[in-house]
Motif scaffolding. Sequence first.
Motif, PDB file in Angstrom:
ATOM      1  N   UNK A  92       0.748  -1.218   0.065  1.00 14.45           N
ATOM      2  CA  UNK A  92       0.136  -0.049   0.104  1.00 14.45           C
ATOM      3  C   UNK A  92       0.895   1.259   0.076  1.00 14.45           C
ATOM      4  N   UNK A  93       1.924   1.460   0.937  1.00 13.83           N
ATOM      5  CA  UNK A  93       2.625   2.486   0.957  1.00 13.83           C
ATOM      6  C   UNK A  93       3.474   2.861  -0.532  1.00 13.83           C
ATOM      7  N   UNK A  94       3.951   1.913  -0.994  1.00 15.97           N
ATOM      8  CA  UNK A  94       4.464   2.174  -2.106  1.00 15.97           C
ATOM      9  C   UNK A  94       3.697   2.779  -3.405  1.00 15.97           C
ATOM     10  N   UNK A  95       2.664   2.254  -3.551  1.00 13.90           N
ATOM     11  CA  UNK A  95       1.613   2.766  -4.604  1.00 13.90           C
ATOM     12  C   UNK A  95       1.250   4.107  -4.397  1.00 13.90           C
ATOM     13  N   UNK A  96       0.966   4.432  -2.772  1.00 10.55           N
ATOM     14  CA  UNK A  96       0.266   5.598  -2.256  1.00 10.55           C
ATOM     15  C   UNK A  96       1.443   6.555  -2.465  1.00 10.55           C
ATOM     16  N   UNK A  97       2.623   6.266  -2.027  1.00  6.09           N
ATOM     17  CA  UNK A  97       3.741   7.311  -2.245  1.00  6.09           C
ATOM     18  C   UNK A  97       3.858   7.593  -3.706  1.00  6.09           C
ATOM     19  N   UNK A  98       3.682   6.699  -4.722  1.00  6.00           N
ATOM     20  CA  UNK A  98       3.966   7.005  -6.087  1.00  6.00           C
ATOM     21  C   UNK A  98       2.877   7.939  -6.596  1.00  6.00           C
ATOM     22  N   UNK A  99       1.653   7.658  -6.190  1.00 17.72           N
ATOM     23  CA  UNK A  99       0.344   8.418  -6.597  1.00 17.72           C
ATOM     24  C   UNK A  99       0.638   9.883  -5.838  1.00 17.72           C
ATOM     25  N   UNK A 104      14.161   8.191   6.901  1.00 21.33           N
ATOM     26  CA  UNK A 104      14.686   6.769   6.568  1.00 21.33           C
ATOM     27  C   UNK A 104      14.712   6.035   7.619  1.00 21.33           C
ATOM     28  N   UNK A 105      14.929   6.483   8.704  1.00 27.03           N
ATOM     29  CA  UNK A 105      14.998   5.604  10.217  1.00 27.03           C
ATOM     30  C   UNK A 105      13.549   5.071  10.382  1.00 27.03           C
ATOM     31  N   UNK A 106      12.373   5.992  10.236  1.00 31.35           N
ATOM     32  CA  UNK A 106      10.962   5.420   9.954  1.00 31.35           C
ATOM     33  C   UNK A 106      10.798   4.339   8.860  1.00 31.35           C
ATOM     34  N   UNK A 107      11.428   4.457   7.925  1.00 28.82           N
ATOM     35  CA  UNK A 107      11.107   3.508   6.775  1.00 28.82           C
ATOM     36  C   UNK A 107      11.794   2.288   7.037  1.00 28.82           C
ATOM     37  N   UNK A 108      12.749   2.087   7.786  1.00 25.21           N
ATOM     38  CA  UNK A 108      13.336   0.879   8.186  1.00 25.21           C
ATOM     39  C   UNK A 108      12.442   0.134   9.341  1.00 25.21           C
ATOM     40  N   UNK A 109      12.079   1.138  10.296  1.00 25.85           N
ATOM     41  CA  UNK A 109      11.321   0.356  11.421  1.00 25.85           C
ATOM     42  C   UNK A 109       9.983   0.072  11.210  1.00 25.85           C
ATOM     43  N   UNK A 165       4.922   5.105   4.834  1.00 22.89           N
ATOM     44  CA  UNK A 165       5.437   3.856   5.327  1.00 22.89           C
ATOM     45  C   UNK A 165       4.501   3.274   6.288  1.00 22.89           C
ATOM     46  N   UNK A 166       4.336   4.077   7.435  1.00 25.80           N
ATOM     47  CA  UNK A 166       3.665   3.369   8.777  1.00 25.80           C
ATOM     48  C   UNK A 166       2.091   3.158   8.176  1.00 25.80           C
ATOM     49  N   UNK A 193      12.018  -5.474  -1.026  1.00 22.78           N
ATOM     50  CA  UNK A 193      11.641  -5.048   0.361  1.00 22.78           C
ATOM     51  C   UNK A 193      10.873  -3.490   0.120  1.00 22.78           C
ATOM     52  N   UNK A 194      10.052  -3.291   0.925  1.00 23.82           N
ATOM     53  CA  UNK A 194       9.005  -2.062   0.677  1.00 23.82           C
ATOM     54  C   UNK A 194       9.901  -0.680   1.076  1.00 23.82           C
ATOM     55  N   UNK A 195      10.734  -0.658   2.339  1.00 26.30           N
ATOM     56  CA  UNK A 195      11.774   0.319   2.571  1.00 26.30           C
ATOM     57  C   UNK A 195      12.527   0.647   1.428  1.00 26.30           C
ATOM     58  N   UNK A 196      13.426  -0.072   0.761  1.00 29.11           N
ATOM     59  CA  UNK A 196      14.244   0.390  -0.087  1.00 29.11           C
ATOM     60  C   UNK A 196      13.349   1.137  -1.196  1.00 29.11           C
ATOM     61  N   UNK A 197      12.285   0.422  -1.519  1.00 30.75           N
ATOM     62  CA  UNK A 197      11.387   0.799  -2.665  1.00 30.75           C
ATOM     63  C   UNK A 197      10.723   2.186  -2.567  1.00 30.75           C
ATOM     64  N   UNK A 198      10.517   2.500  -1.160  1.00 28.43           N
ATOM     65  CA  UNK A 198      10.171   3.789  -0.840  1.00 28.43           C
ATOM     66  C   UNK A 198      11.125   4.857  -0.945  1.00 28.43           C
ATOM     67  N   UNK A 199      12.429   4.372  -0.689  1.00 32.49           N
ATOM     68  CA  UNK A 199      13.583   5.231  -0.541  1.00 32.49           C
ATOM     69  C   UNK A 199      13.749   5.819  -2.126  1.00 32.49           C
ATOM     70  N   UNK A 200      13.787   4.558  -2.895  1.00 32.93           N
ATOM     71  CA  UNK A 200      13.703   4.733  -4.333  1.00 32.93           C
ATOM     72  C   UNK A 200      12.842   5.758  -4.968  1.00 32.93           C
ATOM     73  N   UNK A 201      11.745   5.546  -4.735  1.00 34.02           N
ATOM     74  CA  UNK A 201      10.529   6.168  -5.207  1.00 34.02           C
ATOM     75  C   UNK A 201      10.635   7.829  -4.668  1.00 34.02           C
ATOM     76  N   UNK A 202      10.890   8.033  -3.553  1.00 32.38           N
ATOM     77  CA  UNK A 202      11.039   9.299  -2.952  1.00 32.38           C
ATOM     78  C   UNK A 202      12.348  10.034  -3.580  1.00 32.38           C
ATOM     79  N   UNK A 203      13.406   9.378  -3.723  1.00 37.50           N
ATOM     80  CA  UNK A 203      14.288   9.893  -4.396  1.00 37.50           C
ATOM     81  C   UNK A 203      14.127  10.346  -5.855  1.00 37.50           C
TER      82      UNK A 203
END
Length: 222
Positions: free
Chosen positions: A20-27, A91-96, A134-135, A59-69
């Motif tokens: 959910x987080x990756x698709x929402x972040x991209x949108x 980044x810390x929140x993404x990892x945890x 992410x959360x 993994x979702x955290x690294x995908x979120x980092x990529x999309x954010x960058x």
Amino acid sequence: MAAIDGQQPLLTYWERNPPFAAVALAQHANVRLHHAADSKGTKETIPVLKFPNGEELVGVPIVLKYLTRLAFQQGGNNLYGPTPLAACQVDQWLDTSTQLVSGQHFEALCTRLNSYLSLRSFLVGYNTTAADLAVWGQLQACPLWNKVKQLGSVPHLARWFDFHAALPACTAAVAQLDPKQKRAAAAAADLAVGKGGGDVGSFDVGLPGAEQGKVVTRFPPE
């Protein structure tokens, strides 16, 4: 499994645990993201972003980092916050965030989040960042979350969750990925097709030579 479209990476995942987080972040960041459920996926399947050149982000955290960058590079929303410190906190929140899964520690983690959000509207800074998405995505995917939320013991976390769940990007992600909503949409579409076709009852009995207004139809007594 769907093929990778041209030069665009493809995010694959288990249908019953969608990202959910990756698709929402991209949108939210206006970044194009192709995604498809892995037909051979299981509960052990981890979301993977696959690139045409064979590279993968697992993994979702690294995908979120990529999309954010990527969003920032393309001039879109800066979901890392305004400062280097904020970016590190995100980044810390993404990892945890991946710790928020069903299990014996879930309620305790929700309680800690509730306390953290007692005087905050966002996890980092004063606007929605990748940390919030992410959360939110982890809670959205967790079967225990609705139960904990309904108990009323985490009002600040519930307030924060409802705010982000109402964002257009998040509602769109849920509509696209949530298995229950997808099944409901498919059932509604089938029902609409059923109503639009098939035999339809009619009182037109097709009398040869009959003229409109000059025929009286009599029904036999019951």
